[in-house]
Design an enzyme around this catalytic site. Structure first.
Site, PDB file in Angstrom:
ATOM      1  N   HIS A 195      26.624  25.366  32.054  1.00 50.83           N
ATOM      2  CA  HIS A 195      26.916  24.134  31.660  1.00 50.83           C
ATOM      3  C   HIS A 195      26.315  23.870  30.176  1.00 50.83           C
ATOM      4  O   HIS A 195      26.821  23.004  29.417  1.00 50.83           O
ATOM      5  CB  HIS A 195      26.602  23.037  32.706  1.00 50.83           C
ATOM      6  CG  HIS A 195      27.598  22.922  33.858  1.00 50.83           C
ATOM      7  ND1 HIS A 195      28.917  22.362  33.559  1.00 50.83           N
ATOM      8  CD2 HIS A 195      27.501  23.210  34.852  1.00 50.83           C
ATOM      9  CE1 HIS A 195      29.589  22.226  34.736  1.00 50.83           C
ATOM     10  NE2 HIS A 195      28.699  22.774  35.708  1.00 50.83           N
ATOM     11  N   ARG A 302      41.305  27.700  37.036  1.00 53.89           N
ATOM     12  CA  ARG A 302      40.764  28.781  38.111  1.00 53.89           C
ATOM     13  C   ARG A 302      40.084  27.729  39.105  1.00 53.89           C
ATOM     14  O   ARG A 302      38.879  27.475  38.985  1.00 53.89           O
ATOM     15  CB  ARG A 302      39.628  29.806  37.272  1.00 53.89           C
ATOM     16  CG  ARG A 302      40.255  30.800  36.506  1.00 53.89           C
ATOM     17  CD  ARG A 302      39.329  31.623  36.032  1.00 53.89           C
ATOM     18  NE  ARG A 302      39.989  33.008  35.383  1.00 53.89           N
ATOM     19  CZ  ARG A 302      39.871  33.106  34.158  1.00 53.89           C
ATOM     20  NH1 ARG A 302      39.760  32.075  33.212  1.00 53.89           N
ATOM     21  NH2 ARG A 302      40.618  34.046  33.532  1.00 53.89           N
ATOM     22  N   ARG A 338      45.613  27.305  39.868  1.00 51.26           N
ATOM     23  CA  ARG A 338      45.713  28.620  40.445  1.00 51.26           C
ATOM     24  C   ARG A 338      45.057  28.442  41.938  1.00 51.26           C
ATOM     25  O   ARG A 338      44.117  27.880  41.897  1.00 51.26           O
ATOM     26  CB  ARG A 338      45.287  29.760  39.618  1.00 51.26           C
ATOM     27  CG  ARG A 338      45.306  31.156  40.388  1.00 51.26           C
ATOM     28  CD  ARG A 338      44.917  32.282  39.580  1.00 51.26           C
ATOM     29  NE  ARG A 338      43.400  32.177  39.603  1.00 51.26           N
ATOM     30  CZ  ARG A 338      42.742  33.167  38.713  1.00 51.26           C
ATOM     31  NH1 ARG A 338      43.502  34.141  37.810  1.00 51.26           N
ATOM     32  NH2 ARG A 338      41.456  33.153  38.640  1.00 51.26           N
ATOM     33  N   GLU A 437      49.976  40.775  38.288  1.00 51.98           N
ATOM     34  CA  GLU A 437      48.612  41.483  38.096  1.00 51.98           C
ATOM     35  C   GLU A 437      48.752  42.654  38.481  1.00 51.98           C
ATOM     36  O   GLU A 437      47.733  43.650  38.118  1.00 51.98           O
ATOM     37  CB  GLU A 437      47.437  40.646  38.620  1.00 51.98           C
ATOM     38  CG  GLU A 437      47.246  39.309  37.851  1.00 51.98           C
ATOM     39  CD  GLU A 437      46.132  38.363  38.558  1.00 51.98           C
ATOM     40  OE1 GLU A 437      45.253  38.098  38.088  1.00 51.98           O
ATOM     41  OE2 GLU A 437      46.629  37.859  39.679  1.00 51.98           O
ATOM     42  N   ASN A 460      44.454  40.566  32.338  1.00 56.90           N
ATOM     43  CA  ASN A 460      43.196  41.554  32.649  1.00 56.90           C
ATOM     44  C   ASN A 460      43.225  42.249  33.856  1.00 56.90           C
ATOM     45  O   ASN A 460      42.646  43.622  33.730  1.00 56.90           O
ATOM     46  CB  ASN A 460      42.128  40.282  32.838  1.00 56.90           C
ATOM     47  CG  ASN A 460      41.947  39.332  31.635  1.00 56.90           C
ATOM     48  OD1 ASN A 460      42.653  39.509  30.825  1.00 56.90           O
ATOM     49  ND2 ASN A 460      41.346  38.115  32.058  1.00 56.90           N
ATOM     50  N   ASP A 461      43.797  41.657  34.843  1.00 59.09           N
ATOM     51  CA  ASP A 461      43.899  42.632  36.107  1.00 59.09           C
ATOM     52  C   ASP A 461      44.878  43.604  35.924  1.00 59.09           C
ATOM     53  O   ASP A 461      44.882  44.658  36.337  1.00 59.09           O
ATOM     54  CB  ASP A 461      44.005  41.612  37.330  1.00 59.09           C
ATOM     55  CG  ASP A 461      42.783  41.132  37.959  1.00 59.09           C
ATOM     56  OD1 ASP A 461      41.922  42.097  37.830  1.00 59.09           O
ATOM     57  OD2 ASP A 461      42.553  39.998  38.312  1.00 59.09           O
ATOM     58  N   ARG A 471      37.552  46.732  34.976  1.00 58.42           N
ATOM     59  CA  ARG A 471      37.445  45.841  33.575  1.00 58.42           C
ATOM     60  C   ARG A 471      35.919  45.640  33.503  1.00 58.42           C
ATOM     61  O   ARG A 471      35.828  45.299  32.211  1.00 58.42           O
ATOM     62  CB  ARG A 471      38.373  44.638  33.758  1.00 58.42           C
ATOM     63  CG  ARG A 471      37.782  43.662  34.684  1.00 58.42           C
ATOM     64  CD  ARG A 471      39.179  42.679  35.061  1.00 58.42           C
ATOM     65  NE  ARG A 471      38.808  41.376  34.639  1.00 58.42           N
ATOM     66  CZ  ARG A 471      39.195  40.421  35.101  1.00 58.42           C
ATOM     67  NH1 ARG A 471      40.055  40.345  35.895  1.00 58.42           N
ATOM     68  NH2 ARG A 471      39.027  39.083  34.716  1.00 58.42           N
ATOM     69  N   CYS A 508      48.463  34.766  30.543  1.00 59.02           N
ATOM     70  CA  CYS A 508      47.087  34.139  30.885  1.00 59.02           C
ATOM     71  C   CYS A 508      45.879  34.861  30.768  1.00 59.02           C
ATOM     72  O   CYS A 508      44.629  34.530  30.977  1.00 59.02           O
ATOM     73  CB  CYS A 508      47.230  32.960  31.987  1.00 59.02           C
ATOM     74  SG  CYS A 508      47.232  33.969  33.498  1.00 59.02           S
TER      75      CYS A 508
HETATM   76  C1  PEP Z   1      44.051  38.045  34.774  1.00 58.24           C
HETATM   77  O1  PEP Z   1      43.821  38.887  35.616  1.00 58.24           O
HETATM   78  O2  PEP Z   1      44.645  38.376  33.596  1.00 58.24           O
HETATM   79  C2  PEP Z   1      43.550  36.648  34.863  1.00 58.24           C
HETATM   80  C3  PEP Z   1      43.874  35.724  34.015  1.00 58.24           C
HETATM   81  O3  PEP Z   1      42.983  36.354  35.952  1.00 58.24           O
HETATM   82  P1  PEP Z   1      41.260  36.350  36.142  1.00 58.24           P
HETATM   83  O4  PEP Z   1      40.648  36.895  34.577  1.00 58.24           O
HETATM   84  O5  PEP Z   1      40.865  34.982  36.627  1.00 58.24           O
HETATM   85  O6  PEP Z   1      41.270  37.600  37.267  1.00 58.24           O
HETATM   86 MG    MG Z   2      43.163  38.116  37.561  1.00 61.07          MG
END
Ligand code: PEP
Ligand code: MG
Length: 589
Positions: A195, A302, A338, A437, A460-461, A471, A508
């Site tokens: 924070h 999130r 989400r 994902e 990302n996933d 990752r 995203c």
């Molecule tokens: C992703 O997996 O790209 C994503 C945006 O979700 P998170 O990073 O919260 O797993």
């Molecule tokens: Mg993800």
């Protein structure tokens, strides 16, 4: 005076130059002191008085922060007040005092140790940082148990200072920043999602954390340079270096002005094709910063953080409060909420998830929600109740197969009819979307797209699962390549199939925040880019400086290349030859 140069993590960009002010270390470190049974009730009264005083203090800081940083930032203090008012905190402390016959100070230490144990087992930086909030509240109570005279010496109010501390508790940061004379921050501890870091960013106060032992190397009144962009702190630098940083500061300030200007410019390419930058956030208080940086909505909220701020499961009302605040603050811009993405690397105590042999492939995200319909239903009800204004969208993480969407729809229909029966207002046509994902889902985008209103690619996933590369595992990080030819082919296919089905499609994951990847995605036909808000200006700048035609042609060509290196070189060269400005945006953020 000795010149020292230290490296840390820059969490709030910009350069501050000035006099240091060292705050006393924040630590509960105290000894166990027992008390006779006859004193127990008195000790509990003493604790209650300290809690009351703490509440008064927090309310005061909250009001001040509201004035200087706005409503959103004050929510941090609300979170602290929630922790403080949580009945289980007082009853837990009381129990320790009674059972162990100890002073209140020791009970606080014990409770802190308990929470630390829980949070340290969570393998997620963001969630671990939330422990700081609990520690903050406990520290404050601890301090208020002491008599007035032994309290800390305060920061000067007549001149600007750079705060140096072992760790700056969030409420302490709020209280100190609210005095208006803190121009920089340097901490031994800390991470980018604390924070304190978020607050520093939103107030434009350059900050470097994770400096390990700066408190041992700085004295009050030393001259400091805090470079929050490059993550450096310089103690008593010679004149030549001060001059160098002075000109770097001027350049940065100019650049920041330019970023703010970009934030207000239209999101269109040189040839007039519109795109949409959105923000990924975890806390409702990030909304206003995101908009000031040019976000045109919240592309990923999130919701996990809601669960982490509590020791027990959040109630429907608690969920609703947050979602409706979000929806109000974003209106008329959209907010994509989400549903819970727990499991995998994000596990925690309330759910008793149990150890899984292979958590990344286990009961996470939508799989968990569908296995625990009461928890899922409660979250859906709260989101729907907040959707009345029509700007809320529902996003489901980690979808693998079409059957999951059908189950979600069944559950959603039940929740909707329940709300109708209860005459609760909600958006009957709330848009539904899924995250792509899992590679299996990517491969059947054309089927999945027909079941929902929009698609959001979680790169990302998706990359981790497609390339079979964890990752967060450093030893295989070299294989984590967003520009791997297979990844690009897969993403192109998802974008094409979503577009062909007439569904909105966005990215995203981190790829959306990287200028090179974002330009490739634009060339592939993507128009929605959701990212950490601090990267929005640079992405806007990159996308605004090209013609769609150029990146589209280059993006088609790279699909024929065999390695990520060839792809990168070819694409950059091809785009730069037409638009030399396209990659000049990444120097400062
Ligand atoms: C992703 O997996 O790209 C994503 C945006 O979700 P998170 O990073 O919260 O797993
Ligand atoms: Mg993800």
């Amino acid at each position: 005076m000795e010149f020292i140069r230290l490296r840390g993590i820059g969490v709030s960009p910009g350069i501050a130059m000035g006099e240091s002010f060292l705050t006393v270390p924040s630590s509960l470190a105290i000894c166990k002191e027992t008390i006779p049974v006859s004193q127990i009730d008195k000790e509990i009264e003493r604790l209650k008085a300290a809690i009351q005083k703490t509440e008064k203090e927090l309310l005061e800081i909250k009001e001040k922060i509201k004035i200087i940083a706005g409503e959103e930032q004050a929510i941090l203090l609300e979170a602290h007040l929630l922790i403080l008012r949580d009945r289980s905190l007082l009853s837990g402390l009381e129990k320790i005092i009674r059972q162990d016959k100890v002073k209140a100070e020791w009970a606080l230490e014990e409770i802190n140790r308990k929470y630390r144990g829980i949070f340290e087992s969570i393998n997620d930086e963001y969630f671990r940082q939330r422990q700081a909030d609990i520690f903050d509240v406990l520290m404050r109570i601890q301090r208020n148990l002491k008599p007035e005279t032994s309290k800390r010496r305060d920061q000067p109010s007549d001149r600007k200072v750079i705060l140096v501390a072992h760790d700056l508790l969030p409420s302490e940061a709020a209280s100190r920043f609210s005095r208006g004379n803190v121009i920089g921050v340097a901490l031994d501890m800390g991470g980018p999602t604390s924070h304190t870091a978020i607050l520093a960013r939103s107030l434009d106060i350059p900050a470097v954390v994770g400096l390990h032992n700066i408190t041992a190397q700085v004295r009050n009144g030393d001259f400091l340079i805090v470079d929050g962009t490059d993550g450096e702190v310089l103690i008593n630098p010679p004149q030549a270096i001060r001059k160098e940083f002075q000109s770097k500061k001027e350049k940065y300030d100019k650049y920041r002005l330019e970023l703010r200007k970009i934030a207000r410019q239209p999101s269109v390419t040189l040839d007039g094709v519109a795109f949409k930058p959105l923000a990924n956030i975890e806390l409702p208080e990030e909304v206003s910063v995101a908009f000031s940086l040019g976000a045109e909505g919240i592309g990923l909220f999130r919701s996990e953080f809601i669960y982490l701020q509590r020791q027990s499961l959040p109630t429907e009302e608690e969920h609703f409060e947050i979602y409706s605040k979000l929806a109000r603050r974003c209106y008329p811009r959209p907010v994509y909420i989400r549903t819970l993405d727990i499991g995998g690397e994000k596990s925690y105590s309330q759910f008793n998830l149990g150890a899984e042999p292979n958590p990344a492939l286990g009961l996470r995200a939508i799989r968990f929600s569908l296995k625990n319909p009461e928890i899922f239903r409660l979250q859906l009800r709260a989101i729907l109740r907040a959707s009345g204004q029509g700007n809320v969208r529902l996003l489901f993480p980690m979808i693998t197969e079409i059957e999951e969407i059908l189950l979600i729809k069944e559950l959603l229909a039940e929740v909707k009819s329940e709300l109708r029966r209860q005459r609760v207002r909600f958006d009957e046509n709330i848009p539904l979307g899924i995250m792509i994902e899992v590679p299996a889902a990517a491969a059947i985008t054309e089927f999945l797209a027909k079941e929902v209103n929009f698609i959001s690619i979680g790169t990302n996933d998706l990359i981790q699962y497609f390339l079979a590369v964890d990752r967060s595992n450093e030893s295989v990080a070299y294989l984590y390549k967003p520009l791997h030819p297979s990844v690009l082919r897969l993403i192109k296919q998802v974008i094409d199939q979503a577009n062909e089905a007439g569904r909105e499609v966005g990215v995203c994951g981190e790829m959306a925040a990287d200028p090179l990847s974002a330009l490739i995605l634009l060339g592939f036909g993507l128009r929605i880019f959701s990212m950490n808000p601090i990267f929005i200006p640079r992405i806007k700048k990159a996308l605004r400086s090209v013609e769609l035609k150029t990146v589209k042609e280059a993006a088609e060509e790279i699909l024929k290349l065999k390695t990520s290196q060839d792809i990168e070189e070819y694409f950059i060269e091809r785009v730069i030859s037409r638009h030399p400005q396209a990659f000049l945006t990444t120097q400062l953020t």
